[in-house]
Design a protein around this motif. Structure first.
Motif, PDB file in Angstrom:
ATOM      1  N   VAL A   1      40.535  40.350  40.002  1.00  0.00           N
ATOM      2  CA  VAL A   1      41.265  40.056  41.242  1.00  0.00           C
ATOM      3  C   VAL A   1      40.918  38.659  41.738  1.00  0.00           C
ATOM      4  CG1 VAL A   1      41.493  40.662  43.681  1.00  0.00           C
ATOM      5  CG2 VAL A   1      41.556  42.456  41.944  1.00  0.00           C
TER       6      VAL A   1
ATOM      7  N   HIS B   1      43.840  35.799  41.767  1.00  0.00           N
ATOM      8  CA  HIS B   1      44.165  35.311  43.102  1.00  0.00           C
ATOM      9  C   HIS B   1      43.809  33.832  43.212  1.00  0.00           C
ATOM     10  CE1 HIS B   1      43.756  35.812  47.761  1.00  0.00           C
ATOM     11  NE2 HIS B   1      44.831  35.148  47.407  1.00  0.00           N
TER      12      HIS B   1
ATOM     13  N   ASP C   1      46.393  31.705  41.571  1.00  0.00           N
ATOM     14  CA  ASP C   1      47.575  31.587  42.430  1.00  0.00           C
ATOM     15  C   ASP C   1      47.356  30.525  43.502  1.00  0.00           C
ATOM     16  OD1 ASP C   1      49.103  33.461  41.126  1.00  0.00           O
ATOM     17  OD2 ASP C   1      48.620  35.109  42.487  1.00  0.00           O
TER      18      ASP C   1
ATOM     19  N   ASP D   1      41.034  32.462  52.205  1.00  0.00           N
ATOM     20  CA  ASP D   1      41.527  33.632  51.475  1.00  0.00           C
ATOM     21  C   ASP D   1      40.758  33.832  50.172  1.00  0.00           C
ATOM     22  OD1 ASP D   1      43.337  34.214  53.422  1.00  0.00           O
ATOM     23  OD2 ASP D   1      45.130  33.767  52.254  1.00  0.00           O
TER      24      ASP D   1
ATOM     25  N   THR E   1      38.210  36.893  48.999  1.00  0.00           N
ATOM     26  CA  THR E   1      38.440  37.636  47.760  1.00  0.00           C
ATOM     27  C   THR E   1      37.191  37.681  46.894  1.00  0.00           C
ATOM     28  OG1 THR E   1      40.773  36.989  47.770  1.00  0.00           O
ATOM     29  CG2 THR E   1      39.878  37.786  45.696  1.00  0.00           C
TER      30      THR E   1
ATOM     31  N   ILE F   1      39.630  41.755  50.437  1.00  0.00           N
ATOM     32  CA  ILE F   1      41.022  41.361  50.230  1.00  0.00           C
ATOM     33  C   ILE F   1      41.566  40.801  51.543  1.00  0.00           C
ATOM     34  CG2 ILE F   1      43.328  42.130  49.609  1.00  0.00           C
ATOM     35  CD1 ILE F   1      41.302  42.155  47.319  1.00  0.00           C
TER      36      ILE F   1
ATOM     37  N   ALA G   1      51.198  32.940  45.074  1.00  0.00           N
ATOM     38  CA  ALA G   1      50.578  32.958  46.398  1.00  0.00           C
ATOM     39  C   ALA G   1      51.578  33.380  47.466  1.00  0.00           C
ATOM     40  CB  ALA G   1      50.003  31.579  46.729  1.00  0.00           C
TER      41      ALA G   1
ATOM     42  N   ARG H   1      51.976  37.168  47.200  1.00  0.00           N
ATOM     43  CA  ARG H   1      50.815  37.852  47.777  1.00  0.00           C
ATOM     44  C   ARG H   1      50.857  37.820  49.305  1.00  0.00           C
ATOM     45  NH1 ARG H   1      46.374  38.700  44.296  1.00  0.00           N
ATOM     46  NH2 ARG H   1      46.585  37.715  42.242  1.00  0.00           N
TER      47      ARG H   1
END
Length: 309
Positions: free
Chosen positions: A25, A29, A32, A138, A142, A147, A278, A281
């Motif tokens: 993850v 992420h 992104d 962000d 993460t 999250i 992104a 998400r």
């Protein structure tokens, strides 16, 4: 700022204790967000460069010089190039996932130290500033196993959409505000900078807002207000990138919530360009669910938000 970042990093658990799911993850992420950085920083550089050019043309040389010295785009671009090289080594089997995750964090820390956020906040659109600052926050969340999520509140959907469309066509600083400031040179020059700096995000796109016959106003949804507005700005940039001319926004009520359907129209749409990861998400962080994205046979974007009865 550097001390604050060092303090933030010191709270991150050792990457070696991450399980595979958490590591995956964090990596995807992070990739992104790096992709988002590749898009957003050239946008900032381009807008500041054009603003500086306009100010010079108007004889406001001092203001132009200040604007041109604000943003070290070349240094940020070198940071991103450094990551691209590192990621190629990972693809070649020379690096492992934990190293990639730490490299992403390192790059974002470097970029944060190069960004004069306070100075840029007085010039760039507040939505753009929020999106930049979230690149780090962000990802930091993460990598700590948290999250990212928004702060949901009850919002009236139609006024928010109308505000976005109207503000996208406005000049930022009105003619009357300029006239009122003309006797104060410092105030007038700042107003001119703000007027020229304003970028209408719907400049090249027309928006059409429709509501289904069985949907009653006000249409209340539960979502994060700022993130929702920033998502609209990001998706508008994507629409501009794929040569959209008109966006039809259709609102309807279903048993599972309020559906927002965005249908782009244009004579030469580039459907092959995917919606940035992104941006996809961000729908979740706003508080919605992304039900479909544009692809052959599905030429719209469908999002559902929890309704408030």
């Amino acid at each position: 700022m550097l001390n604050r970042l060092e303090n933030d990093i010191s709270t991150i658990p050792n990457i070696s204790i991450f399980n595979k799911e958490c590591l995956d993850v964090s990596m995807w992420h992070g990739l992104d967000l790096v992709e988002e950085a590749h898009r957003i920083f050239p946008v900032i550089a381009g807008r500041l460069m054009f603003l500086g050019f306009q100010l010079e043309e108007l004889g406001m040389v001092e203001e132009a010089g200040r604007i041109n010295s604000l943003f070290e785009y070349e240094s940020i671009d070198l940071c991103l190039d450094d990551f691209n090289r590192f990621y190629r080594e990972y693809k070649d089997g020379k690096k492992v996932k934990p190293e990639v995750v730490m490299k992403i964090l390192q790059i974002f820390v470097r970029i944060q130290t190069l960004l004069p956020i306070e100075d840029l906040s007085g010039i760039l659109n507040v939505s753009l500033i929020r999106r930049v600052t979230r690149l780090f926050s962000d990802f930091l969340g993460t990598i700590q196993g948290i999250i990212p999520e928004g702060i949901p509140e009850v919002i009236d959907l139609i006024p928010i959409l109308q505000k976005f469309i109207i503000s996208g066509n406005s000049s930022g600083v009105s003619d009357s505000e300029l006239i009122c400031a003309v006797d104060d040179e410092k105030l007038y020059r700042q107003a001119m900078v703000n007027r020229l700096a304003h970028y209408p995000h719907t400049l090249h796109i027309s928006y059409r807002l429709r509501i289904s016959d069985d949907t009653k106003c006000p249409i209340l949804i539960r979502a994060d207000m700022d993130r929702f507005y920033d998502f609209l700005a990001a998706i508008s940039e994507y629409f501009e990138e794929i040569s959209v001319e008109i966006v039809d926004i259709y609102i309807k009520t279903e048993s599972d919530g309020i559906w927002v359907i965005l249908t782009p129209e244009g004579s030469d749409l580039r459907y092959e360009v995917p919606i940035p990861g992104a941006t996809q998400r961000e729908v979740t962080y706003v508080g919605g669910r992304l039900m479909s994205v544009m692809e052959p046979g599905k030429e719209d974007i469908r999002i559902v938000f929890p309704s408030v009865n």
